[in-house]
Design an enzyme around this catalytic site. Structure first.
Site, PDB file in Angstrom:
ATOM      1  N   LYS A   1     -30.400   6.088  -5.632  1.00 10.96           N
ATOM      2  CA  LYS A   1     -30.432   7.334  -6.406  1.00 10.96           C
ATOM      3  C   LYS A   1     -31.861   7.741  -6.757  1.00 10.96           C
ATOM      4  O   LYS A   1     -32.175   8.926  -6.850  1.00 10.96           O
ATOM      5  CB  LYS A   1     -29.573   7.195  -7.667  1.00 10.96           C
ATOM      6  CG  LYS A   1     -28.082   7.146  -7.324  1.00 10.96           C
ATOM      7  CD  LYS A   1     -27.205   7.310  -8.522  1.00 10.96           C
ATOM      8  CE  LYS A   1     -26.905   8.782  -8.778  1.00 10.96           C
ATOM      9  NZ  LYS A   1     -25.678   8.947  -9.576  1.00 10.96           N
TER      10      LYS A   1
ATOM     11  N   THR B   1      -4.654  11.060  -0.115  1.00 19.21           N
ATOM     12  CA  THR B   1      -5.917  10.959   0.615  1.00 19.21           C
ATOM     13  C   THR B   1      -5.993  11.962   1.759  1.00 19.21           C
ATOM     14  O   THR B   1      -4.982  12.494   2.220  1.00 19.21           O
ATOM     15  CB  THR B   1      -6.086   9.555   1.246  1.00 19.21           C
ATOM     16  OG1 THR B   1      -4.974   9.316   2.119  1.00 19.21           O
ATOM     17  CG2 THR B   1      -6.140   8.476   0.187  1.00 19.21           C
TER      18      THR B   1
ATOM     19  N   TYR C   1     -13.278   6.146   9.990  1.00 18.33           N
ATOM     20  CA  TYR C   1     -12.398   6.761   8.990  1.00 18.33           C
ATOM     21  C   TYR C   1     -12.958   6.370   7.641  1.00 18.33           C
ATOM     22  O   TYR C   1     -13.194   5.196   7.387  1.00 18.33           O
ATOM     23  CB  TYR C   1     -11.000   6.174   9.172  1.00 18.33           C
ATOM     24  CG  TYR C   1     -10.018   6.425   8.044  1.00 18.33           C
ATOM     25  CD1 TYR C   1      -9.035   7.396   8.161  1.00 18.33           C
ATOM     26  CD2 TYR C   1     -10.062   5.675   6.869  1.00 18.33           C
ATOM     27  CE1 TYR C   1      -8.118   7.599   7.132  1.00 18.33           C
ATOM     28  CE2 TYR C   1      -9.153   5.883   5.837  1.00 18.33           C
ATOM     29  CZ  TYR C   1      -8.192   6.847   5.981  1.00 18.33           C
ATOM     30  OH  TYR C   1      -7.285   7.055   4.969  1.00 18.33           O
TER      31      TYR C   1
ATOM     32  N   HIS D   1       0.813  -1.216   0.000  1.00 19.68           N
ATOM     33  CA  HIS D   1       0.000   0.000   0.000  1.00 19.68           C
ATOM     34  C   HIS D   1       0.852   1.275   0.000  1.00 19.68           C
ATOM     35  O   HIS D   1       0.348   2.359  -0.281  1.00 19.68           O
ATOM     36  CB  HIS D   1      -0.908  -0.006   1.249  1.00 19.68           C
ATOM     37  CG  HIS D   1      -2.156   0.788   1.115  1.00 19.68           C
ATOM     38  ND1 HIS D   1      -2.221   1.949   0.376  1.00 19.68           N
ATOM     39  CD2 HIS D   1      -3.395   0.607   1.629  1.00 19.68           C
ATOM     40  CE1 HIS D   1      -3.459   2.438   0.448  1.00 19.68           C
ATOM     41  NE2 HIS D   1      -4.180   1.639   1.195  1.00 19.68           N
TER      42      HIS D   1
ATOM     43  N   HIS E   1     -27.282  10.022  -1.782  1.00 22.03           N
ATOM     44  CA  HIS E   1     -25.952   9.655  -2.279  1.00 22.03           C
ATOM     45  C   HIS E   1     -25.633   8.227  -1.844  1.00 22.03           C
ATOM     46  O   HIS E   1     -25.631   7.923  -0.649  1.00 22.03           O
ATOM     47  CB  HIS E   1     -24.910  10.624  -1.713  1.00 22.03           C
ATOM     48  CG  HIS E   1     -23.592  10.525  -2.405  1.00 22.03           C
ATOM     49  ND1 HIS E   1     -22.891   9.343  -2.509  1.00 22.03           N
ATOM     50  CD2 HIS E   1     -22.847  11.464  -3.059  1.00 22.03           C
ATOM     51  CE1 HIS E   1     -21.770   9.552  -3.180  1.00 22.03           C
ATOM     52  NE2 HIS E   1     -21.723  10.828  -3.519  1.00 22.03           N
ATOM     53  N   PRO E   2     -25.334   7.325  -2.824  1.00 14.02           N
ATOM     54  CA  PRO E   2     -25.108   5.910  -2.491  1.00 14.02           C
ATOM     55  C   PRO E   2     -23.984   5.679  -1.472  1.00 14.02           C
ATOM     56  O   PRO E   2     -24.125   4.844  -0.571  1.00 14.02           O
ATOM     57  CB  PRO E   2     -24.754   5.270  -3.841  1.00 14.02           C
ATOM     58  CG  PRO E   2     -25.335   6.189  -4.863  1.00 14.02           C
ATOM     59  CD  PRO E   2     -25.286   7.564  -4.276  1.00 14.02           C
ATOM     60  N   ASP E   3     -22.884   6.406  -1.601  1.00 10.12           N
ATOM     61  CA  ASP E   3     -21.776   6.191  -0.678  1.00 10.12           C
ATOM     62  C   ASP E   3     -22.180   6.576   0.751  1.00 10.12           C
ATOM     63  O   ASP E   3     -21.894   5.867   1.712  1.00 10.12           O
ATOM     64  CB  ASP E   3     -20.546   6.991  -1.112  1.00 10.12           C
ATOM     65  CG  ASP E   3     -19.394   6.827  -0.130  1.00 10.12           C
ATOM     66  OD1 ASP E   3     -19.110   5.670   0.248  1.00 10.12           O
ATOM     67  OD2 ASP E   3     -18.798   7.831   0.283  1.00 10.12           O
TER      68      ASP E   3
END
Length: 612
Positions: free
Chosen positions: A410, A452, A439, A327, A415-417
């Site tokens: 939708k 990020t 987080y 990562h 908002h889907p997230d």
């Protein structure tokens, strides 16, 4: 994320790098007020008063000085955070990274042209490798279109880290070695490394300057597999990459001291395009349950993957695929972009090679044999034991929630997230009867070398809504109103974080300046509320939307009593991978998933009744 390939008029992959805006530094006042707002749900009235006082002192005193120094740093660097983040988040960490830091996941190809099937491993591996090499070539020739958010160009630098990249352990701090070059920059390594039964082989992916074909790759893989099946297992030196970092660094130094040729082999592995891991397990998975594949990708055989390599492409013996990646050099969206590209290519060709079957004469794969002494053998055995013990402790599930997906959400103008994030928090609240510090990854690629920012979804609004949902006496209209307020707050914070207007990275910067100058750690960072609310990498729920594609992965939880929660959103389903530690008896991934499913239904019901 479509890859548009066309003539010289097309935008080049890295053409906007020089014109991206620098990463801004938020104002101290705004960051601290956001911080106070974020920690509020985790403090009693009394504790909060103390924290407010600590923050005020920080703002007027040492914080002000540190902020001025941060502004000075930002004047000389296009990204004031970049080196710091790499060091603090990845390279200075000493925990074994293969299990705790790497991300891994299943490939989605079993959903269409490549369902599990005996005897397909090598043939599929050769086609998969060929498409991967095409993707390398697109980046190398800069023919991959730069990604954008709407019309805003995103930083593409991380795509340089996908190939020919490896982390190298150091006694105090690791380094990243990147050997990739674009065509205009010069020659780039073109060999791949194949790992099988504890042994390593390498061959060149180019012949006469052209990428070799699937039939040619197949011949090379077959040679490796046949030799490995006929001969004893190898030493499994790669197991050392699963170790605690300082231990691995010392073992690596010892390896080089035994025989200089060992260093040559390490260099060959580090500079290779990527690793092809030929795995003998059959982690049967289906479109609704990817658990076995995800577990095997993240916690599988350590003798056939190189944990520090930025991309290990794993091919299982039932013809399914996965990957495990370091990562440190890049975030998951790079790998997601490539796997989504391969997924589309495979769909278009039904996973078959339709070109020539001719095989040119080229050198067979060369085995890379380390010189190993008793010390190294014993290091390998110890590493294997420790790795097996720690992987046994990790619980990972990966299930599809199939009742509904993006389309239904939708349709209700939500908002889907955010929908998934709130369902995740409600599920946690149901199990643990208290808010969990969360987080969520926010992407800051609008800025030069941006990676990020932390978005903290556990807002006071979200907690108030969870309480309302848990109280049978609360009226539906009140619940709905609370839910919409939680949605609005989340959306606002996420938008700010993507503009680099969060506060976590800013606080990290202030903390690191104090540390670099040898100052005592400011009181703000010693306050119990700082870590209880997630600060310093203490988030109970570590989550990320992996995207709206077919590609998903998983990472271990950040803390012992925490969860990793990763998901991808499709029109009619949401696929989720959840990780937890078995040795923590308060957490269980399956329980969280079941509560998540019921929370999703409750929320959809709330959102639906609102339209009557």
């Amino acid at each position: 994320m479509a890859n548009h390939l066309s003539g010289s008029l097309a935008e080049r992959t890295f053409q906007y790098q020089s014109s991206l805006p620098p990463l801004p530094v938020p104002s101290l006042e705004s960051s601290l007020s956001k911080y106070l707002e974020a920690v509020r749900p985790f403090a009693s009235e009394k504790e909060f008063k103390v924290t407010v006082d600590i923050v005020r002192k920080f703002q007027e005193g040492v914080g002000k000085e540190l902020h001025q120094k941060l502004l000075q740093r930002a004047k000389t660097k296009r990204n004031w955070l970049e080196e710091w983040w790499l060091d603090a988040a990845y390279l200075e960490s000493r925990v074994p990274s293969q299990l705790n830091v790497n991300f891994a996941g299943p490939a989605p190809y079993l959903e269409h042209c490549w369902p599990p099937a005996e005897g397909t491993q090598l043939q599929r591996a050769s086609v998969n490798t060929w498409h991967t090499l095409q993707y390398w070539n697109l980046i190398r020739t800069e023919r991959m279109a730069p990604q954008k958010a709407g019309k805003t160009v995103l930083d593409m630098d991380q795509f340089r880290m996908l190939f020919c990249t490896c982390k190298v352990p150091g006694v105090k701090k690791d380094t990243i070695r990147n050997y990739f070059k674009t065509e205009s920059e010069g020659p780039c390594p073109s060999h791949v490394v194949v790992m099988c039964r504890g042994r390593l082989f390498t061959f060149d992916a180019l012949c006469d300057g052209e990428i070799i074909t699937p039939p040619e790759i197949l011949r090379q893989l077959r040679y490796v597999k046949e030799r490995c099946e006929a001969e004893p297992e190898g030493d499994g030196v790669s197991t050392l990459t699963t170790e605690e970092r300082t231990r691995w660094a010392k073992a690596r130094e010892h390896l080089i001291n035994i025989d200089p040729h060992n260093e040559t082999i390490l260099e060959t592995v580090q500079s290779s395009l990527f690793i092809i891991s030929l795995d003998e397990t059959k982690p049967y998975s289906t479109p609704d349950n990817y658990t076995n594949l995800t577990v095997e990708a993240l916690t599988g055989n350590p003798t056939i993957r190189w944990g520090d390599k930025s991309y290990n492409s794993i091919m299982f013996s039932d013809g399914t695929c996965g990957s495990i990646c370091d990562h440190a050099p890049y975030d998951a969206m790079v790998l997601v972009s490539m796997c989504w590209y391969i997924d589309q290519q495979l769909r278009a060709t039904e996973g078959k090679w339709k070109g020539s079957d001719a095989i040119r004469s080229m050198p067979l794969p060369e085995e890379l044999v380390f010189t190993v002494d008793e010390t190294i053998s014993s290091c390998i055995n110890q590493a294997k034991q420790r790795y097996l013990e720690s992987t046994r402790d990790l619980q990972v599930i990966c299930y599809a929630f199939t009742a509904f997906g993006k389309a239904a959400i939708k349709q209700r103008k939500l908002h889907p997230d955010t929908f998934v994030q709130l369902a995740m928090q409600l599920s946690y609240y149901k199990i643990h009867k208290k808010p969990g510090s969360c987080y969520e990854t926010a992407m800051t690629r609008k800025f030069f070398h941006g990676r990020t920012e932390t978005m903290r979804p556990c807002t006071q609004e979200a907690v108030d809504w969870c309480k309302a949902m848990m109280d049978p006496a609360t009226d539906t209209n009140v619940k709905r109103k609370a839910m919409l307020q939680a949605f609005n707050k989340h959306n606002k914070l996420m938008a700010e974080a993507q503009e680099a207007k969060g506060f976590d990275r800013h606080l990290l910067g202030l903390y690191l300046i104090a540390r670099e100058e040898g100052r005592p750690t400011p009181e703000l960072f010693m306050d119990p509320i700082y870590s209880r609310s997630g600060g310093g990498g203490n988030f109970t729920l570590s989550s990320s939307l992996v995207g709206y594609t077919t590609v998903l992965g998983a990472v271990a939880p950040m803390v012992h009593h925490g969860y990793g929660f990763f998901y991808r959103i499709r029109d009619y389903r949401i696929v989720i991978s959840i990780s937890a530690w078995n040795s923590c008896h308060e957490t269980d991934a399956v329980t969280l998933f079941n509560n998540f499913s019921s929370s999703m239904h409750e929320m959809l019901h709330l959102a639906t009744t609102s339209q009557l």
